[in-house]
Design an enzyme around this catalytic site. Sequence first.
Site, mmCIF file in Angstrom:
data_model
loop_
_atom_site.group_PDB
_atom_site.id
_atom_site.type_symbol
_atom_site.label_atom_id
_atom_site.label_comp_id
_atom_site.label_asym_id
_atom_site.label_seq_id
_atom_site.Cartn_x
_atom_site.Cartn_y
_atom_site.Cartn_z
ATOM 1 N N SER A 41 0.873 -1.183 0.000
ATOM 2 C CA SER A 41 0.000 0.000 0.000
ATOM 3 C C SER A 41 0.905 1.227 0.000
ATOM 4 O O SER A 41 2.121 1.095 0.016
ATOM 5 C CB SER A 41 -0.916 -0.016 1.221
ATOM 6 O OG SER A 41 -0.131 -0.036 2.374
ATOM 7 N N GLU A 43 -6.811 -0.408 -10.102
ATOM 8 C CA GLU A 43 -8.000 -0.251 -9.276
ATOM 9 C C GLU A 43 -9.242 -0.609 -10.084
ATOM 10 O O GLU A 43 -9.433 -0.101 -11.189
ATOM 11 C CB GLU A 43 -8.080 1.219 -8.830
ATOM 12 C CG GLU A 43 -8.923 1.459 -7.640
ATOM 13 C CD GLU A 43 -8.168 1.282 -6.306
ATOM 14 O OE1 GLU A 43 -7.017 0.788 -6.312
ATOM 15 O OE2 GLU A 43 -8.756 1.644 -5.279
ATOM 16 N N LYS A 82 -5.948 9.213 -6.983
ATOM 17 C CA LYS A 82 -6.104 8.069 -6.084
ATOM 18 C C LYS A 82 -7.545 7.586 -6.223
ATOM 19 O O LYS A 82 -8.475 8.193 -5.701
ATOM 20 C CB LYS A 82 -5.793 8.465 -4.644
ATOM 21 C CG LYS A 82 -5.759 7.260 -3.724
ATOM 22 C CD LYS A 82 -5.183 7.618 -2.372
ATOM 23 C CE LYS A 82 -4.938 6.386 -1.528
ATOM 24 N NZ LYS A 82 -6.117 5.568 -1.328
HETATM 25 S S1 IVH Z 1 0.127 2.751 -6.307
HETATM 26 C C1 IVH Z 1 3.372 0.318 -4.506
HETATM 27 N N1 IVH Z 1 -1.524 4.367 -7.503
HETATM 28 O O1 IVH Z 1 -4.548 3.242 -2.920
HETATM 29 C C2 IVH Z 1 2.317 1.302 -4.681
HETATM 30 N N2 IVH Z 1 -2.338 3.111 -5.672
HETATM 31 O O2 IVH Z 1 -2.481 2.139 -0.395
HETATM 32 C C3 IVH Z 1 1.030 0.652 -4.956
HETATM 33 N N3 IVH Z 1 -4.741 3.472 -5.216
HETATM 34 O O3 IVH Z 1 -5.553 0.404 -2.113
HETATM 35 C C4 IVH Z 1 -0.124 1.550 -5.075
HETATM 36 N N4 IVH Z 1 -5.087 4.902 -6.836
HETATM 37 O O4 IVH Z 1 -5.388 0.401 -4.657
HETATM 38 C C5 IVH Z 1 -1.367 3.486 -6.512
HETATM 39 N N5 IVH Z 1 -2.879 5.813 -8.723
HETATM 40 C C6 IVH Z 1 -2.734 4.924 -7.726
HETATM 41 C C7 IVH Z 1 -3.785 4.553 -6.881
HETATM 42 C C8 IVH Z 1 -3.552 3.649 -5.852
HETATM 43 C C9 IVH Z 1 -5.643 4.243 -5.836
HETATM 44 C C10 IVH Z 1 -5.074 2.631 -4.048
HETATM 45 C C11 IVH Z 1 -4.500 1.278 -4.063
HETATM 46 C C12 IVH Z 1 -4.353 0.947 -2.591
HETATM 47 C C13 IVH Z 1 -4.183 2.289 -1.981
HETATM 48 C C14 IVH Z 1 -2.744 2.500 -1.652
#
Ligand code: IVH
Length: 676
Positions: A84, A180, A123
């Site tokens: 995360s 996502e 996000k």
């Molecule tokens: S990158 C190693 N990019 O946010 C990094 N996460 O804790 C991995 N999320 O539930 C995550 N939009 O599903 C990344 N543009 C984005 C994102 C994203 C939403 C969510 C992800 C996770 C939480 C991160």
Amino acid sequence: MAQSTDPQQRAAWLREQLNRHGYRYYVLDDPEIPDAEYDRLFRELQALEAAHPELIAADSPTQRVGGKPLDAFLPVPHRVPMLSIRTETDTSSGGAVAFDTQIRRELELSADAEPVEYHCELKFDGLAISLRYEQGVLVQAATRGDGETGEDVTQNIRTIRSLPLRLHGAAPEVLEVRGEAYMSRPDFERYNARQRAAGLAVLVNPRNGAAGSIRQLDPQLAAKRPLSFFAYGLGEVQGWDLPTTHGALLDALATLGLPVCEERVVARGAEGLIDFHHAVAKKRDALPFDIDGVVYKVNRLDQQRQLGFRTREPRWAVAHKFPAQEELTVVEAIELQVGRTGAVTPVARLKPVFVGGVTVTNATLHNADEVARKDVRVGDTVIVRRAGDVIPEVVSVVLERRIPDAPAFQMPTNCPVCGSQILRPEGEAVARCIGGLYCRAQRKEAIRHFASRRAMDIDGLGDKLVDQLIEQDLVHDPADLYALDVQALTSLDRMGTKSAINLLEALERSKTTTLARFLYSLGIREVGEATARALERYLGTLEALLAADEPRLLQVPDIGPVAAAAIRTFFQEPHNREVLTRLQTAGVRWPTATAQMPADQPLAGKSFVLTGTLESLTRDEAAERLRALGAKVAGSVSKKTDYVVAGRDAGSKLDKARELGVSVIDEAGLLVLLGK
Ligand code: IVH
């Protein structure tokens, strides 16, 4: 090849066509062929596969909704853990500066080094999913689970139309794509509208919709809750050359046919991050999907590797949240608001809560059905949602926190303001206080509306002042406004002589208006600005409008039976007519417009003289109605008179008519002409 009769070749060609057109439709939003053609190709492939089951391939679009309901989801170990991201709690610009400072320190960059390049993304507010493509074919989809082991949700994820079942172009041996799964707002609205129409449960928000769809054991049901997907990262990769930056990586994923959100930029330094944050915050409500913040990632992959990980989070990424759009609070009371038309709306008075960037103390509960559906009770802990400029809403009740024996809400039978009955017509959602202008609440709203900018435009007659005028019984109807004087006004709170004079001047100015504004200001049910303008344009005068019966009103463009009936009801009411007269006597006036009735006026250009006593209507009424049909009504008979209407005891005018050879008709004939 297109014309191949070999079933195997034909099936491959159809698959390829359908996947390509599906991509254009669901990902690029730029279809090349009509839906009907797509459906035709789809049915052909279905028929072919039914006849030759051995031709069914894993990437066949017919296989998106396949399979039987599962008993449980199987565990899937993640070969590369699903991490995360750290969430920056400081949502001001300070958070971005702190992140950039930390990155520069950890990369050991000198003070005069170039600013660090970041990839800024949204996000997304859905569920993290890992997709596994082997030799280009989607073989598995898993949830994040605890990051080490997720659940196999392949069947449900295959129903996401925008996901390629086979990657485009030369495919890597193994490619795990992370991203996502979410439900778009239009899909959420459509789904809920369908559920509501069928009397079934609705989804609380798009995120719950996405979670519910993915956790659905029956893929047929999952397919009914349509999801979308955005790729934002990688898991295991074999046989693929990685680009050098995160931005280029996402470009490459898009080239492989994966949906990648276009709202992303490469920014430099903390300033770039702050600009992105501001730009997205502005756009947030206009996006077709929910986000709960932005994500900043160090763009260069070599720098990402250098920064590495801290237990469960990468050091190279941070999430910067927006204020939450949903919060918990307590319903302190359910009060009733009475609107201008008497509509009684239940409103939840809430313990103040900061949500969606503002403090919310009230939320509309719409109507009694809505309160019953959500079963909101006083003392309940509820989820309140406020997205953008939308009015705050009670989303649902947290039942576990309900006080025992809390009574269910009941719509009272009498208006809380005036005590009149509250009636709810069969089949209507809205309950109304029947008090009309007897009801202070309705009177206040009626006066507010009358004075509003697009109505009579009375400058300086604000809400507080209207409240006082009504409470002090100085004003009962709009005409009373024009009887106010300095003495009466200065008796009110915070009203000096100067303000009183200003208001009187504004009232005086408002008297010169247009018929359309005047009609709109009366607050007649169903008569908004456009309808008021149509009435002005096609009937021309208030007299013509007063004389117009329903068939006549129906000739006015845009006026249907409901509006026609509402207009008639309003003008037949003696009290309303009296107010009209008083307003005109007070000097409210407008330029006379020339009526341009579209349907040719049946009596246009005809001249009438009325004489004697009529039985079913007065002479004045008859004159009004004749004028409304385009006729001229004169007082004396001449050669130019077309008709003399002779009632009982008609005298000299009838004689004159006979003398001049003018047509004479009786009351029955008049009624025929009037269309009765
Ligand atoms: S990158 C190693 N990019 O946010 C990094 N996460 O804790 C991995 N999320 O539930 C995550 N939009 O599903 C990344 N543009 C984005 C994102 C994203 C939403 C969510 C992800 C996770 C939480 C991160």
